[in-house]
Design a protein around this motif. Structure first.
Motif, PDB file in Angstrom:
ATOM      1  N   GLY A 100       0.722  -0.938   0.010  1.00  0.00           N
ATOM      2  CA  GLY A 100       0.186  -0.087   0.173  1.00  0.00           C
ATOM      3  C   GLY A 100       0.762   1.354  -0.077  1.00  0.00           C
ATOM      4  N   ARG A 101       2.176   1.141  -0.581  1.00  0.00           N
ATOM      5  CA  ARG A 101       3.150   2.448  -0.353  1.00  0.00           C
ATOM      6  C   ARG A 101       3.150   2.725  -1.862  1.00  0.00           C
ATOM      7  N   SER A 102       2.894   4.257  -2.093  1.00  0.00           N
ATOM      8  CA  SER A 102       2.688   4.807  -3.165  1.00  0.00           C
ATOM      9  C   SER A 102       4.469   5.278  -3.795  1.00  0.00           C
ATOM     10  N   VAL A 103       4.766   5.055  -4.987  1.00  0.00           N
ATOM     11  CA  VAL A 103       5.927   5.418  -5.475  1.00  0.00           C
ATOM     12  C   VAL A 103       5.680   6.754  -6.631  1.00  0.00           C
ATOM     13  N   PRO A 104       6.166   7.913  -6.203  1.00  0.00           N
ATOM     14  CA  PRO A 104       7.373   8.331  -5.470  1.00  0.00           C
ATOM     15  C   PRO A 104       6.657   8.940  -4.152  1.00  0.00           C
ATOM     16  N   GLY A 105       5.549   8.981  -3.872  1.00  0.00           N
ATOM     17  CA  GLY A 105       4.887   9.714  -2.821  1.00  0.00           C
ATOM     18  C   GLY A 105       5.530   9.310  -1.545  1.00  0.00           C
ATOM     19  N   ASP A 106       5.248   7.971  -1.164  1.00  0.00           N
ATOM     20  CA  ASP A 106       5.726   7.463   0.250  1.00  0.00           C
ATOM     21  C   ASP A 106       7.188   7.239  -0.161  1.00  0.00           C
ATOM     22  N   VAL A 107       7.612   6.388  -1.141  1.00  0.00           N
ATOM     23  CA  VAL A 107       8.915   6.018  -1.098  1.00  0.00           C
ATOM     24  C   VAL A 107       9.613   6.226  -2.497  1.00  0.00           C
ATOM     25  N   GLY A 108      10.564   6.856  -2.607  1.00  0.00           N
ATOM     26  CA  GLY A 108      11.510   7.031  -3.671  1.00  0.00           C
ATOM     27  C   GLY A 108      12.349   5.955  -4.081  1.00  0.00           C
ATOM     28  N   ILE A 109      12.435   5.485  -5.263  1.00  0.00           N
ATOM     29  CA  ILE A 109      13.172   4.306  -5.754  1.00  0.00           C
ATOM     30  C   ILE A 109      13.998   4.510  -6.826  1.00  0.00           C
ATOM     31  N   VAL A 110      15.400   4.269  -6.855  1.00  0.00           N
ATOM     32  CA  VAL A 110      16.127   4.201  -7.926  1.00  0.00           C
ATOM     33  C   VAL A 110      16.883   2.836  -8.220  1.00  0.00           C
ATOM     34  N   GLY A 111      17.009   2.782  -9.472  1.00  0.00           N
ATOM     35  CA  GLY A 111      17.749   1.382  -9.748  1.00  0.00           C
ATOM     36  C   GLY A 111      19.214   1.611 -10.710  1.00  0.00           C
ATOM     37  N   PHE A 112      19.526   0.635 -11.404  1.00  0.00           N
ATOM     38  CA  PHE A 112      20.911   0.734 -11.930  1.00  0.00           C
ATOM     39  C   PHE A 112      20.695  -0.039 -13.301  1.00  0.00           C
ATOM     40  N   ASP A 113      21.196   0.335 -14.314  1.00  0.00           N
ATOM     41  CA  ASP A 113      21.401  -0.436 -15.686  1.00  0.00           C
ATOM     42  C   ASP A 113      20.657   0.470 -16.740  1.00  0.00           C
ATOM     43  N   ASP A 114      19.638   1.092 -16.560  1.00  0.00           N
ATOM     44  CA  ASP A 114      18.951   1.700 -17.652  1.00  0.00           C
ATOM     45  C   ASP A 114      18.533   0.608 -18.777  1.00  0.00           C
ATOM     46  N   SER A 115      18.088  -0.349 -18.164  1.00  0.00           N
ATOM     47  CA  SER A 115      17.663  -1.491 -19.024  1.00  0.00           C
ATOM     48  C   SER A 115      16.250  -1.552 -19.365  1.00  0.00           C
ATOM     49  N   THR A 116      15.631  -2.497 -20.393  1.00  0.00           N
ATOM     50  CA  THR A 116      14.309  -2.231 -20.552  1.00  0.00           C
ATOM     51  C   THR A 116      13.359  -2.493 -19.568  1.00  0.00           C
ATOM     52  N   TRP A 117      13.932  -2.872 -18.255  1.00  0.00           N
ATOM     53  CA  TRP A 117      13.018  -2.819 -17.070  1.00  0.00           C
ATOM     54  C   TRP A 117      12.622  -1.410 -16.600  1.00  0.00           C
ATOM     55  N   ALA A 118      13.496  -0.633 -16.738  1.00  0.00           N
ATOM     56  CA  ALA A 118      13.226   0.698 -16.502  1.00  0.00           C
ATOM     57  C   ALA A 118      12.276   1.417 -17.335  1.00  0.00           C
ATOM     58  N   LEU A 119      11.812   1.099 -18.055  1.00  0.00           N
ATOM     59  CA  LEU A 119      10.468   1.670 -18.715  1.00  0.00           C
ATOM     60  C   LEU A 119       9.333   0.549 -19.016  1.00  0.00           C
ATOM     61  N   ARG A 120       9.499  -0.264 -18.347  1.00  0.00           N
ATOM     62  CA  ARG A 120       8.230  -1.157 -18.102  1.00  0.00           C
ATOM     63  C   ARG A 120       7.538  -1.016 -16.769  1.00  0.00           C
ATOM     64  N   THR A 121       8.190  -0.295 -15.848  1.00  0.00           N
ATOM     65  CA  THR A 121       7.571  -0.113 -14.786  1.00  0.00           C
ATOM     66  C   THR A 121       6.917   1.110 -14.667  1.00  0.00           C
ATOM     67  N   GLN A 122       5.783   1.239 -13.723  1.00  0.00           N
ATOM     68  CA  GLN A 122       5.039   2.543 -13.354  1.00  0.00           C
ATOM     69  C   GLN A 122       5.268   2.910 -11.964  1.00  0.00           C
ATOM     70  N   PRO A 123       5.629   3.924 -11.618  1.00  0.00           N
ATOM     71  CA  PRO A 123       6.256   5.086 -12.655  1.00  0.00           C
ATOM     72  C   PRO A 123       7.713   4.331 -13.247  1.00  0.00           C
ATOM     73  N   HIS A 124       8.272   4.986 -14.351  1.00  0.00           N
ATOM     74  CA  HIS A 124       9.342   4.658 -15.027  1.00  0.00           C
ATOM     75  C   HIS A 124      10.447   4.998 -13.927  1.00  0.00           C
ATOM     76  N   LEU A 125      11.621   4.094 -13.885  1.00  0.00           N
ATOM     77  CA  LEU A 125      12.644   4.174 -12.837  1.00  0.00           C
ATOM     78  C   LEU A 125      13.677   5.310 -13.176  1.00  0.00           C
ATOM     79  N   SER A 126      13.996   5.843 -12.428  1.00  0.00           N
ATOM     80  CA  SER A 126      15.277   6.593 -12.047  1.00  0.00           C
ATOM     81  C   SER A 126      16.402   5.605 -11.893  1.00  0.00           C
ATOM     82  N   THR A 127      17.557   5.638 -12.940  1.00  0.00           N
ATOM     83  CA  THR A 127      18.506   4.899 -12.848  1.00  0.00           C
ATOM     84  C   THR A 127      19.999   5.335 -13.190  1.00  0.00           C
ATOM     85  N   VAL A 128      20.839   4.473 -13.361  1.00  0.00           N
ATOM     86  CA  VAL A 128      22.116   4.691 -13.776  1.00  0.00           C
ATOM     87  C   VAL A 128      22.325   4.224 -15.089  1.00  0.00           C
TER      88      VAL A 128
END
Length: 340
Positions: A271-299
């Protein structure tokens, strides 16, 4: 009854020579791209090759030259990750593009067990490849010692701590992880954790080190969830562990985009919203980054470029060229999107 057609006899240099009206030696010079053949004779030979269907016997030629004209592409990962990880696919395509331009065949070899390690070591010892590209080598990986023993031209994608002076291409995982964690801190998050994956290899260990660097005195070991692999399921499991340890967590650095995608699922389930409750970042800038909602901030990790650079490194060694002693590092810009 099905009639099996007789196998067609393979055309030889002799057949080409007879058709073109030249000597076998002249045909051999044309086939091997050697000079001292007249334009008229070369044209006649090329027409004869087309007519009789001659295909050079590269196996025999390579045996004489003691070259296989092949390069191994070794991935030390579970079979499932080899298929699912978009970075491995990008590295493979980059390497294959460079090798194919140089008329080298790439041979893919996946190591998922000790039996695989022994089998691949025997294969390399048999001279079936002229060099190797090795992805995801671990600390004390036996392939490192095999390459050293055989003096085989090689390029590692990544830099295990015991690689010594063997050639490698890679990125600065520690600096990149520190940079994106600092960007996450800059959004005002105060309880930041990490899902740290693949700590048995340099990429995972260095990303954790960069995260620790960025937080400094604010680093809390309890807010690091350690998981085995860069996978979606490990990300979900790691996020659930972090929520259980600290329900007030409001920022997460996931060691890869796949891990971050799994973490997003766990956050939604909680029940946590992103980025409202939790901000999340990834690593790779792979296809995963654009398959998520919201899209991922990443390296951005240049997977294709890493594979291409590794292939160039191996080909350079085969040409007798010296390689940089401190390896080849590619740039990794931050790509900032909506997840943080």
């Amino acid at each position: 009854m099905v009639t099996v057609p007789a196998r067609r006899k393979r055309a030889t240099i002799h057949d080409v020579a007879v058709e073109a009206g030249v000597s076998r030696g002249t045909v051999s010079r044309v086939v091997n791209h050697e000079p001292y053949v007249s334009a008229e004779a070369r044209a006649a030979i090329e027409a004869a090759i087309e007519k009789v269907g001659y295909v050079p016997n590269n196996a025999a030629r390579n045996l004489v030259m003691q070259r296989s004209q092949a390069v191994g592409f070794i991935v030390h990962e579970p079979h499932s990750l080899f298929l699912d990880d978009p970075n491995i696919g990008g590295i493979l395509l980059g390497a294959n593009t460079v090798l194919s331009r140089a008329d080298y065949q790439m041979v893919s070899l996946v190591i998922d067990s000790q039996r695989d390690t022994d089998r691949v070591a025997r294969y390399l010892s048999g001279g079936f490849v002229d060099g190797v590209i090795i992805v995801s080598a671990r600390h004390e990986d036996p392939m490192i010692r095999v390459v050293e023993k055989l003096a085989l031209p090689a390029a590692f994608v990544g830099h295990p701590p015991d690689l010594r002076r063997l050639p490698f291409v890679g990125i600065d995982n520690r600096r990149s992880a520190r940079a994106i964690t600092e960007r996450l801190i800059g959004t005002g998050r105060s309880r930041i954790g990490m899902i740290a994956a693949a700590l048995d290899r340099d990429s995972g260990a260095d990303r954790l080190a960069g995260f620790t660097d960025a937080l400094g005195s604010r680093f809390e070991p309890n807010l690091v969830a350690r998981v085995p692999l860069y996978t979606y399921s490990d990300g979900a499991e790691g996020m659930r562990a972090l929520l259980a340890r600290d329900p007030g967590i409001d920022g997460v650095f996931a060691a890869s985009d796949a891990v971050a995608a799994g973490a997003l699922e766990a956050l939604r389930d909680a029940g946590r919203s992103v980025p409202g409750d939790v901000g999340i970042v990834g690593f790779d800038d792979s296809t995963w980054a654009l398959r998520t909602q919201p899209h991922l901030s990443t390296v951005h990790q240049p997977a294709f470029g890493l594979g291409a650079a590794a292939a160039e490194c191996v080909l350079g060694q085969l040409r007798g060229e010296e390689q940089p002693a401190d390896g080849i590092l590619l740039d990794t810009p931050i790509v900032w999107r909506d997840s943080a």
